[in-house]
Motif scaffolding. Structure first.
Motif, short mmCIF file in Angstrom:
data_model
loop_
_atom_site.label_atom_id
_atom_site.label_comp_id
_atom_site.label_asym_id
_atom_site.label_seq_id
_atom_site.Cartn_x
_atom_site.Cartn_y
_atom_site.Cartn_z
N ARG A 25 0.84 -1.21 0.00
CA ARG A 25 0.00 0.00 0.00
C ARG A 25 0.87 1.26 0.00
O ARG A 25 0.58 2.23 -0.70
N GLN A 26 1.94 1.24 0.79
CA GLN A 26 2.84 2.39 0.82
C GLN A 26 3.49 2.63 -0.55
O GLN A 26 3.56 3.76 -1.02
N ILE A 27 3.92 1.56 -1.18
CA ILE A 27 4.52 1.67 -2.51
C ILE A 27 3.51 2.23 -3.51
O ILE A 27 3.82 3.14 -4.28
N ARG A 28 2.32 1.69 -3.50
CA ARG A 28 1.29 2.14 -4.44
C ARG A 28 0.86 3.58 -4.16
O ARG A 28 0.63 4.34 -5.10
N THR A 29 0.75 3.94 -2.90
CA THR A 29 0.38 5.31 -2.56
C THR A 29 1.45 6.29 -3.05
O THR A 29 1.13 7.32 -3.66
N THR A 30 2.70 5.96 -2.83
CA THR A 30 3.80 6.80 -3.31
C THR A 30 3.78 6.91 -4.82
O THR A 30 3.96 7.99 -5.39
N ARG A 31 3.54 5.80 -5.48
CA ARG A 31 3.47 5.79 -6.95
C ARG A 31 2.35 6.70 -7.44
O ARG A 31 2.52 7.46 -8.40
N VAL A 39 -5.86 12.68 -2.80
CA VAL A 39 -6.45 11.76 -1.84
C VAL A 39 -7.60 12.49 -1.18
O VAL A 39 -7.43 13.57 -0.65
N ASP A 40 -8.81 11.90 -1.24
CA ASP A 40 -9.94 12.56 -0.60
C ASP A 40 -10.20 11.94 0.78
O ASP A 40 -9.50 11.04 1.21
N MET A 41 -11.18 12.42 1.47
CA MET A 41 -11.44 12.02 2.85
C MET A 41 -11.86 10.56 2.97
O MET A 41 -11.74 9.96 4.03
N ASP A 42 -12.37 9.95 1.91
CA ASP A 42 -12.79 8.55 1.96
C ASP A 42 -11.65 7.59 1.66
O ASP A 42 -11.86 6.42 1.41
N ASP A 43 -10.42 8.09 1.67
CA ASP A 43 -9.24 7.28 1.41
C ASP A 43 -9.27 6.71 -0.01
O ASP A 43 -8.80 5.62 -0.27
N LYS A 44 -9.86 7.45 -0.92
CA LYS A 44 -9.86 7.08 -2.34
C LYS A 44 -8.87 7.98 -3.05
O LYS A 44 -8.62 9.11 -2.65
N ALA A 59 -4.51 1.75 -4.63
CA ALA A 59 -3.91 1.69 -3.30
C ALA A 59 -4.93 1.39 -2.21
O ALA A 59 -4.60 1.46 -1.02
N ASP A 60 -6.12 1.02 -2.59
CA ASP A 60 -7.17 0.69 -1.63
C ASP A 60 -6.85 -0.65 -0.97
O ASP A 60 -6.45 -1.62 -1.63
#
Length: 110
Positions: A25-31, A39-44, A59-60
């Motif tokens: 998840r960290q890798i995908r979020t960084t990517r 990134v919105d409040m719903d973690d989307k 990254a969900d």
């Protein structure tokens, strides 16, 4: 599909690399962030585009868990060796795979 069902491929030469969900998840979020993602409040996550604001579940957590399960299922079905690469350097993983191949196919090298 053709590659997986090829009888010439020895499953002992195929390795399934996996990683912890949190690390992936960290890798995908960084990517995504590097690709200018909001990134919105719903973690989307949404890709910022001039003409649209498409959503991405890349990254969900649920999507990641499904991806990792699919990989594990394939490895089990085809008898591939699974290797957890969480926290490992690429060189360390490569060295480990080389050791496994040497052990398994030492007679082929001699």
């Amino acid at each position: 599909k053709e590659l997986i069902d090829n009888p010439k491929i020895n499953p002992k030469r195929v390795f399934c690399l996996s990683i912890s969900p949190a690390s992936l998840r960290q890798i995908r979020t960084t990517r995504l962030e590097r690709r200018i993602v909001n990134v919105d409040m719903d973690d989307k996550y949404s890709l910022v585009d001039e003409n649209s604001r498409a959503k991405s579940n890349y990254a969900d957590r649920a999507y990641i868990m499904k991806d990792l399960k699919n990989v594990r299922d394939l490895a089990i079905k085809y008898d591939w060796t699974q290797i957890d690469v969480t926290g490992r350097a690429v060189e360390e993983t490569a060295s480990y795979i080389c050791e496994l191949l040497k052990e398994r196919f030492e007679e082929d090298v001699l």
